[in-house]
Design an enzyme around this catalytic site. Structure first.
Site, PDB file in Angstrom:
ATOM      1  CE  LYS A   1      -1.026   1.403  10.158  1.00 46.22           C
ATOM      2  NZ  LYS A   1      -0.751   0.396   8.625  1.00 46.22           N
TER       3      LYS A   1
ATOM      4  NE  ARG B   1      -4.692  -8.275   7.441  1.00 47.33           N
ATOM      5  CZ  ARG B   1      -3.194  -8.583   8.472  1.00 47.33           C
ATOM      6  NH1 ARG B   1      -2.699  -8.647   9.067  1.00 47.33           N
ATOM      7  NH2 ARG B   1      -3.274  -6.829   8.586  1.00 47.33           N
TER       8      ARG B   1
ATOM      9  CB  CYS C   1      -8.552 -10.454  18.696  1.00 45.54           C
ATOM     10  SG  CYS C   1      -6.308 -10.489  18.806  1.00 45.54           S
TER      11      CYS C   1
ATOM     12  NE  ARG D   1      -3.594  -0.107   1.976  1.00 46.51           N
ATOM     13  CZ  ARG D   1      -4.093  -0.605   3.328  1.00 46.51           C
ATOM     14  NH1 ARG D   1      -3.821  -0.893   5.136  1.00 46.51           N
ATOM     15  NH2 ARG D   1      -4.945  -1.888   3.438  1.00 46.51           N
ATOM     16  CE1 TYR D   2       0.333   4.268   4.213  1.00 48.06           C
ATOM     17  CE2 TYR D   2       1.117   2.164   5.343  1.00 48.06           C
ATOM     18  CZ  TYR D   2       0.474   3.488   5.174  1.00 48.06           C
ATOM     19  OH  TYR D   2      -0.474   3.999   6.426  1.00 48.06           O
TER      20      TYR D   2
ATOM     21  CG  ASP E   1      -5.464   0.915   8.943  1.00 48.06           C
ATOM     22  OD1 ASP E   1      -4.908   1.195   7.915  1.00 48.06           O
ATOM     23  OD2 ASP E   1      -4.621  -0.089   8.490  1.00 48.06           O
TER      24      ASP E   1
ATOM     25  CG  ASP F   1      -9.344  -1.876  11.151  1.00 46.65           C
ATOM     26  OD1 ASP F   1      -9.356  -0.380  11.389  1.00 46.65           O
ATOM     27  OD2 ASP F   1      -8.622  -2.228  11.218  1.00 46.65           O
TER      28      ASP F   1
ATOM     29  NE  ARG G   1       5.338   2.397   6.132  1.00 43.71           N
ATOM     30  CZ  ARG G   1       4.811   3.513   5.442  1.00 43.71           C
ATOM     31  NH1 ARG G   1       5.820   4.016   4.165  1.00 43.71           N
ATOM     32  NH2 ARG G   1       4.370   4.583   5.879  1.00 43.71           N
TER      33      ARG G   1
ATOM     34  CB  CYS H   1      -9.385 -10.067  14.447  1.00 36.32           C
ATOM     35  SG  CYS H   1      -8.136 -10.596  13.153  1.00 36.32           S
TER      36      CYS H   1
ATOM     37  CB  CYS I   1      -3.447 -15.604  16.154  1.00 40.56           C
ATOM     38  SG  CYS I   1      -3.716 -14.642  14.534  1.00 40.56           S
TER      39      CYS I   1
END
Ligand SMILES: *Cc1c(COP(=O)(O)O)cnc(C)c1O
Ligand code: SF4
Length: 390
Positions: A314, A112, A107, A90-91, A307, A270, A94, A110, A103
């Protein structure tokens, strides 16, 4: 098998366990399991103090997840910005590199969850195309290993990935995005740290959301990573009922500093499907930041960001500190709500009456008529300084 792997095996995971342990209605538990599976390992479970507390809310499935149809499957548009499997780019300099779907704890908030926990969706068989992509894109100097949680990989597997990335000359830094120091600190072993050390610079971005997550065990885990030479930064999410309160947030951030972890980001939650009950208003977040800045060390204050939905990246947000700004000055208010004026820098110009006089004096002294104005102005200042000192 290592201790942490045994602990993963002993997680609360099945519908029957959810029913038995948390008294969730069986029908609901089945639907929740289908929506996003549970994994609550014995360590994280031990942090729960009472039913519905901030630890419980982060890990125990809740019926409200099923009622929320407003959110998005992929709020950050990560899949559309994926040039090859496992990479989100995206950037400019990076990229995100997803290396596992697993995981240490799942969570409930989450972002994702469309992929996490599903080996078919974050496949480790496709890593080759990801490595090739990074090799070919010489602008990528920072690779963020994520998932899932890269520390769910064995040391051997993780080392293969680090070694391969280190063979790419333009990759300057590697980041591990891992929640393990918080949710399963037993994963941070001396062997892991010795391995990681060989591939520096490696940064660790971890994820603590509540002060109760800072325990003897997590303190030790972070300390080991830091002693192994990894700067450890924290990315927290602002969440209703968990940390949406200045006192709790302050306690979290100051405790992080005490264990040498630097608060890096505080995210607005999000717009993820099934996680709306965690959301707060932006103003609530801004008020928390306002109550921190100036009152506690700047080291404790994370960048408060959204985000951006759709993959905008961000974007930082600040309380309103600028009262007025024009060509001459900026008027700011401090943390005590007192106003201060900072004058803008103005290069000296010929039209400026004061500097004209200065130039005349300078010419008389030097007995010369013309010199570049800038130099003259500087000279008169130096002369004055010498005269007044002597
Ligand atoms: C967050 C993120 C990064 C890293 O952003 P930093 O501001 O450098 O920490 C990189 N790529 C993607 C897709 C991200 O979401
Ligand atoms: S550790 Fe990260 S990727 Fe895994 S469930 Fe939690 S938020 Fe999602």
């Amino acid at each position: 098998m290592e201790l942490w792997q045994k602990m993963i095996r002993n997680s609360i995971h099945t519908v029957d366990q959810l029913v038995e342990k948390f008294h969730i209605n069986k029908d609901v538990a089945e639907q929740l399991d289908e929506f996003f599976q549970a994994r609550i390992n014995p360590y994280y479970l031990s942090l729960i103090r009472y039913k519905g507390d901030p630890i419980w809310q982060q890990c125990v499935p809740h019926e409200e997840e099923l009622n929320d149809m407003d959110g998005f499957e992929d709020p950050l548009n990560e899949d559309a910005m994926s040039p090859v499997p496992n990479i989100t780019h995206r950037y400019p300099d990076r990229c995100l590199f997803l290396v596992t779907s697993q995981c240490g704890m799942y969570c409930r908030f989450c972002t994702r969850k469309r992929k996490v926990g599903d080996n078919g969706k974050i496949s480790m068989k496709q890593l080759e195309s990801a490595f090739k992509y990074i090799e070919e894109h010489t602008e990528i100097r920072d690779v963020i290993l994520s998932g899932g949680d890269p520390l769910m990989l064995t040391d051997v597997m993780l080392e293969k990935i680090l070694k391969r990335l280190r063979q790419i000359p333009h990759v300057e830094i590697i980041r591990l995005g891992t929640k393990m120091p918080c949710v399963l600190p037993q994963r941070i072993t001396p062997q892991l740290c010795d391995m990681i050390k060989k591939y520096h610079p490696i940064y660790v971005n971890t994820h603590f959301n509540h002060p109760w997550e800072i325990t003897e065990e997590s303190t030790k885990a972070c300390g080991m990573l830091i002693d192994a030479g990894c700067p450890v930064n924290n990315q927290a999410v602002l969440m209703r009922g968990i940390n949406d309160n200045a006192e709790v947030m302050k306690e979290l951030l100051l405790k992080l500093l005490k264990i040498r972890v630097r608060p890096y980001y505080l995210f607005m939650a999000d717009e993820t499907r099934g996680a709306s009950h965690f959301r707060t208003s932006v103003n609530e977040g801004l008020e928390i930041i306002d109550k921190l800045r100036g009152h506690v060390s700047g080291l404790a204050i994370p960048h408060f960001v959204i985000d951006a939905p759709g993959g905008g990246g961000k974007i930082p947000m600040l309380p309103k500190y600028v009262i007025h700004h024009d060509d001459d000055k900026i008027i700011l208010r401090n943390y005590k709500h007192e106003n201060y004026i900072y004058k803008e820098y103005k290069p000296l110009k010929e039209e400026n009456e004061d500097s004209k006089i200065e130039i005349e004096i300078s010419n008389k002294r030097n007995g010369k008529a013309t010199q570049p104005k800038k130099i003259k102005e500087r000279k008169i200042k130096t002369n004055e300084l010498i005269e007044s000192n002597g």
